[in-house]
Scaffold this motif. Structure first.
Motif, PDB file in Angstrom:
ATOM      1  N   GLU A 203       0.773  -1.319  -0.006  1.00 40.56           N
ATOM      2  CA  GLU A 203      -0.099  -0.081  -0.063  1.00 40.56           C
ATOM      3  C   GLU A 203       0.864   1.299   0.081  1.00 40.56           C
ATOM      4  OE1 GLU A 203      -3.991  -1.517   2.575  1.00 40.56           O
ATOM      5  OE2 GLU A 203      -2.354  -0.473   3.517  1.00 40.56           O
ATOM      6  N   ARG A 204       1.828   1.214   0.915  1.00 42.70           N
ATOM      7  CA  ARG A 204       2.767   2.479   0.960  1.00 42.70           C
ATOM      8  C   ARG A 204       3.586   2.709  -0.462  1.00 42.70           C
ATOM      9  NH1 ARG A 204       4.679   1.158   7.218  1.00 42.70           N
ATOM     10  NH2 ARG A 204       2.912   1.723   8.081  1.00 42.70           N
ATOM     11  N   GLN A 205       3.733   1.672  -1.144  1.00 41.83           N
ATOM     12  CA  GLN A 205       4.375   1.815  -2.445  1.00 41.83           C
ATOM     13  C   GLN A 205       3.142   2.376  -3.737  1.00 41.83           C
ATOM     14  OE1 GLN A 205       6.197  -1.709  -3.886  1.00 41.83           O
ATOM     15  NE2 GLN A 205       7.911  -1.760  -2.640  1.00 41.83           N
ATOM     16  N   GLY A 206       1.913   2.257  -3.129  1.00 44.83           N
ATOM     17  CA  GLY A 206       0.877   2.785  -4.057  1.00 44.83           C
ATOM     18  C   GLY A 206       0.409   1.545  -5.034  1.00 44.83           C
ATOM     19  N   VAL A 207       0.667   0.332  -4.465  1.00 44.06           N
ATOM     20  CA  VAL A 207      -0.017  -0.864  -5.199  1.00 44.06           C
ATOM     21  C   VAL A 207      -1.206  -1.124  -4.712  1.00 44.06           C
ATOM     22  CG1 VAL A 207       0.488  -3.359  -5.622  1.00 44.06           C
ATOM     23  CG2 VAL A 207       2.543  -1.736  -5.486  1.00 44.06           C
ATOM     24  N   ASP A 208      -2.239  -1.516  -5.544  1.00 39.07           N
ATOM     25  CA  ASP A 208      -3.510  -1.928  -5.121  1.00 39.07           C
ATOM     26  C   ASP A 208      -3.269  -3.400  -4.878  1.00 39.07           C
ATOM     27  OD1 ASP A 208      -6.110  -3.011  -4.958  1.00 39.07           O
ATOM     28  OD2 ASP A 208      -6.476  -2.646  -7.262  1.00 39.07           O
ATOM     29  N   ILE A 209      -3.495  -3.747  -3.494  1.00 32.13           N
ATOM     30  CA  ILE A 209      -3.338  -4.874  -3.026  1.00 32.13           C
ATOM     31  C   ILE A 209      -4.196  -5.963  -3.724  1.00 32.13           C
ATOM     32  CG2 ILE A 209      -2.568  -3.884  -0.724  1.00 32.13           C
ATOM     33  CD1 ILE A 209      -5.108  -5.159   0.415  1.00 32.13           C
ATOM     34  N   ALA A 210      -5.053  -5.728  -4.421  1.00 33.41           N
ATOM     35  CA  ALA A 210      -5.905  -6.775  -5.027  1.00 33.41           C
ATOM     36  C   ALA A 210      -5.235  -7.262  -6.147  1.00 33.41           C
ATOM     37  CB  ALA A 210      -7.303  -6.026  -5.530  1.00 33.41           C
ATOM     38  N   THR A 211      -4.291  -6.606  -6.592  1.00 29.77           N
ATOM     39  CA  THR A 211      -3.221  -6.989  -7.744  1.00 29.77           C
ATOM     40  C   THR A 211      -2.221  -7.945  -7.493  1.00 29.77           C
ATOM     41  OG1 THR A 211      -1.981  -5.198  -7.703  1.00 29.77           O
ATOM     42  CG2 THR A 211      -4.057  -5.009  -9.057  1.00 29.77           C
ATOM     43  N   LEU A 212      -1.861  -8.057  -6.081  1.00 38.94           N
ATOM     44  CA  LEU A 212      -0.647  -8.727  -5.676  1.00 38.94           C
ATOM     45  C   LEU A 212      -0.644 -10.281  -6.102  1.00 38.94           C
ATOM     46  CD1 LEU A 212      -0.102  -7.329  -2.095  1.00 38.94           C
ATOM     47  CD2 LEU A 212       1.052  -6.858  -4.213  1.00 38.94           C
ATOM     48  N   ASP A 213       0.510 -10.758  -6.280  1.00 39.98           N
ATOM     49  CA  ASP A 213       0.744 -12.216  -6.692  1.00 39.98           C
ATOM     50  C   ASP A 213       1.961 -12.811  -5.767  1.00 39.98           C
ATOM     51  OD1 ASP A 213       0.620 -14.679  -7.614  1.00 39.98           O
ATOM     52  OD2 ASP A 213       1.059 -14.079  -9.559  1.00 39.98           O
ATOM     53  N   CYS A 248      -8.103 -14.182   1.110  1.00 31.14           N
ATOM     54  CA  CYS A 248      -7.444 -13.904  -0.006  1.00 31.14           C
ATOM     55  C   CYS A 248      -8.304 -14.255  -1.353  1.00 31.14           C
ATOM     56  CB  CYS A 248      -6.303 -14.710  -0.170  1.00 31.14           C
ATOM     57  SG  CYS A 248      -5.020 -14.215   0.640  1.00 31.14           S
ATOM     58  N   SER A 249      -9.392 -15.276  -1.107  1.00 30.65           N
ATOM     59  CA  SER A 249     -10.293 -15.628  -2.116  1.00 30.65           C
ATOM     60  C   SER A 249     -11.301 -14.417  -2.345  1.00 30.65           C
ATOM     61  CB  SER A 249     -11.218 -16.766  -1.585  1.00 30.65           C
ATOM     62  OG  SER A 249     -12.150 -16.991  -2.434  1.00 30.65           O
ATOM     63  N   LYS A 250     -11.538 -13.651  -1.762  1.00 32.73           N
ATOM     64  CA  LYS A 250     -12.343 -12.431  -1.877  1.00 32.73           C
ATOM     65  C   LYS A 250     -11.580 -11.068  -2.253  1.00 32.73           C
ATOM     66  CE  LYS A 250     -15.813 -13.830   1.313  1.00 32.73           C
ATOM     67  NZ  LYS A 250     -16.523 -13.690   2.791  1.00 32.73           N
ATOM     68  N   GLU A 251     -10.544 -10.956  -1.902  1.00 37.07           N
ATOM     69  CA  GLU A 251      -9.852  -9.599  -1.720  1.00 37.07           C
ATOM     70  C   GLU A 251      -8.545  -9.780  -2.776  1.00 37.07           C
ATOM     71  OE1 GLU A 251     -11.167  -6.971  -0.639  1.00 37.07           O
ATOM     72  OE2 GLU A 251     -12.794  -8.018   0.344  1.00 37.07           O
ATOM     73  N   ILE A 252      -7.951 -10.468  -2.748  1.00 31.15           N
ATOM     74  CA  ILE A 252      -6.809 -10.875  -3.346  1.00 31.15           C
ATOM     75  C   ILE A 252      -6.512 -12.244  -4.193  1.00 31.15           C
ATOM     76  CG2 ILE A 252      -4.175 -10.434  -3.397  1.00 31.15           C
ATOM     77  CD1 ILE A 252      -4.344  -9.532  -0.608  1.00 31.15           C
ATOM     78  N   PRO A 253      -7.404 -12.338  -5.345  1.00 32.77           N
ATOM     79  CA  PRO A 253      -7.659 -13.530  -5.857  1.00 32.77           C
ATOM     80  C   PRO A 253      -6.265 -14.010  -6.353  1.00 32.77           C
ATOM     81  CG  PRO A 253      -8.393 -11.621  -7.156  1.00 32.77           C
ATOM     82  CD  PRO A 253      -8.278 -11.202  -6.005  1.00 32.77           C
TER      83      PRO A 253
END
Length: 586
Positions: A203-213, A248-253
């Motif tokens: 988040e502090r890097q400005g990344v949308d956490i929903a896109t993390l892998d 994770c299933s809902k927020e960071i697929p």
């Protein structure tokens, strides 16, 4: 299997291969029949086609097909269990193109000292061609303790990196875009708080956490079975894991919240078959956990991944990996009702066997690691870490870490092992070993179910943990191997065979005691500079939610954002749920 059924499978494979490679080949190529079939790439498939063309010949220029199978018009009763790459039961791999279309990820495990030092090592790994990161944490972090706690004295930064709060995660990944680099974190007991600190850093890097892998280990069953790094009794840990799976299933697929780990089971002394069986049983229990939460198996199962050891018995390891995919696919479909291929895929990371490394003649470890890495590749691993030759003496030096990385790159670029999918498929020896591994694993699953009072794998695992079944079986296997070594029936070069050497001492990496002093100093400054009122409120909320059935991840994430420390978060949960001590056994 009848010849016509094998040929139908060959045609299905060809269609999948063409689609994956971005080509349309009139008539198709017949794998194993001497026809490589040159195709015309479309724009989207051009890069993959160039890579494919480069892998169509041996070093001497001899053309090779992307996969081989029985000769045309040949019956093969084994082939129903073997199949084609990319097709159930996935014995031969998950993808029809094998490594031609998708090579394994070079994911080197690293962490030492403080976050700044480890960040420098990560930058070196990525600059040298590493494809992903894997975080090693120090012992206080693995046990959910802050660096300045009395029990942490002398351990800070010595077997991995020290992480006390989200601010350390900021430093750990400084200059490394978390939205682009996949990151694995090897931690189980305090996995959820560490994961939340990772999210805050993103988040502090400005990344949308929903896109993390990436991948979080989280596997608590293997802690009770082998590694012993737990914080609470099993049930609270399983609650946290269920909460993480839901979140994770809902927020960071794309994120994998669980890496079911056989590595530590094997390092504790198990046989290859025990590693296979106990690991897959743990995986089945996590599937049962997801189902108990009302999650759709076809949605959450693709978020499960695995982590295996690759030991030095070359063919045994290859058979283990092939059997693992087959067993998992069958159980997911037949026992747990998975309908999609992705839910039946067993994707796994491999690390070469740390326990095979020797302090005597340590340069021999380079050879051992290369053989183990080759076994992992021929077994179809999806990502790979190669150990450094000096790891039995200390944390890897920069030089030894480079040698470990280059070992993978030599395999990938020079040996031709990526040219053909499952090149040992159909070998009488490898197929017999694969069948034997599968049969021994099924015997263990039956035993676990006998321990269960409700027929579930979960109940059998918990009973086996309480009764010492797993630890006893592993201890017996380790004892038998040690006896064979002492009798000279098993050989280790440099230890009980070929012991003369001209090698001198190896220069090793040493972590200064100043690292611990500095980490504690910085931690004290962070505590003084944060809003204590926000931290106190976040920790009170954490305690309140721990007494309910609410999902714990959002409140732990809020505490991490407030710069609550790992020790503070885990301390609140210990106060609510208590500690766990393994029962004494004689």
């Amino acid at each position: 299997m009848r010849a016509e059924d094998i040929e139908a499978g060959r045609r299905r494979w060809q269609q999948r291969y063409d689609a994956a490679a971005g080509r349309a080949k009139p008539g198709g190529a017949k794998p194993g029949a001497g026809n490589s079939g040159e195709g015309k790439p479309d724009e989207d498939g051009e890069r993959r086609d160039r890579r494919d063309r480069a892998r169509r010949t041996t070093l001497s220029g001899m053309e090779v097909d992307p996969v081989y199978g029985p000769p045309p018009d040949t019956d093969d009763p084994r082939f129903e269990r073997i199949g084609w790459p990319g097709e159930h039961p996935f014995t031969r791999g998950l993808y029809p193109t094998g490594y031609r279309g998708r090579t394994w990820t070079i994911r080197q495990f690293a962490g030492f000292g403080n976050a700044r030092q480890t960040n420098e090592r990560y930058r070196m790994i990525l600059a040298a061609g590493g494809g992903g990161l894997s975080v090693a944490f120090d012992m206080p972090t693995l046990m959910g303790r802050d660096s300045d706690e009395p029990s942490s004295l002398g351990e800070v930064g010595h077997c991995g990196v020290a992480i006390d709060s989200a601010a350390d995660m900021d430093v750990l990944f400084e200059g490394i875009p978390l939205g682009e680099v996949t990151t694995s974190m090897t931690i189980s007991g305090p996995a959820v708080p560490i994961f939340c600190m990772y999210l805050v850093a993103a988040e502090r890097q400005g990344v949308d956490i929903a896109t993390l892998d990436g991948t979080l280990q989280t596997d608590i069953f293997k802690e009770y079975i082998a590694q012993k790094e737990w914080l609470f009794a099993p049930q609270p840990h399983l609650r946290l894991i269920g909460d993480l799976m839901e979140f994770c299933s809902k927020e960071i697929p794309a994120y994998k919240p669980l890496s079911v780990s056989g590595y530590h089971i094997r390092e504790a002394g198990s046989t290859a078959a025990q590693e296979l069986a106990y690991t897959l049983a743990d995986g089945f229990a996590y599937v049962e956990l997801g189902l108990s939460r009302g999650l759709d198996v076809d949605v959450f199962a693709p978020g499960l991944s695995f982590f295996f050891d690759s030991h030095v018995d070359f063919f045994e390891e290859i058979a283990k990996f092939r059997a693992a995919r087959r067993i998992w696919a069958r159980w997911m479909r037949e026992v747990y009702g998975a309908k999609t291929d992705r839910a039946a895929w067993l994707r796994f990371h491999t690390q070469t066997a740390g326990v095979s490394l020797t302090a005597q003649q340590p340069y021999n470890n380079i050879v051992r690691t290369a053989v183990e890495a080759l076994a992992a590749v021929l077994g179809g691993t999806n990502s790979l870490h190669t150990n450094a030759f000096d790891e039995t003496l200390a944390l890897p030096s920069e030089q030894s870490a480079e040698v470990a990385l280059r070992t993978q790159q030599v395999l990938l670029e020079e040996t031709g092992v990526a040219n053909v999918a499952d090149p040992l498929g159909g070998s009488w020896y490898v197929e017999a070993l694969t069948d034997r591994m599968e049969a021994e694993a099924e015997e263990v699953f039956a035993r676990i179910r006998e321990l269960s009072d409700d027929g579930t794998i979960t109940a059998g695992l918990l009973r086996g943990i309480d009764d010492g079944y797993f630890t006893g079986e592993i201890a017996e296997a380790a004892f038998e191997y040690q006896q064979a070594l002492e009798r000279g029936e098993k050989k280790i070069v440099g230890v009980n065979a070929h012991t003369s050497t001209t090698s001198g001492p190896v220069e090793i990496l040493r972590v200064s005691h100043e690292v611990e002093a500095e980490q504690c100093r910085v931690l004290g400054e962070r505590r003084r500079s944060r809003s204590q009122a926000e931290v106190d409120a976040a920790l009170r909320k954490l305690a309140e939610v721990a007494r309910t059935e609410q999902n714990m991840v959002p409140v732990i994430l809020a505490a991490a954002r407030a710069e609550a420390t790992l020790g503070e978060i885990c301390g609140v949960l210990k106060d609510e749920w208590g500690d766990y001590r393994e029962p004494a056994r004689f």
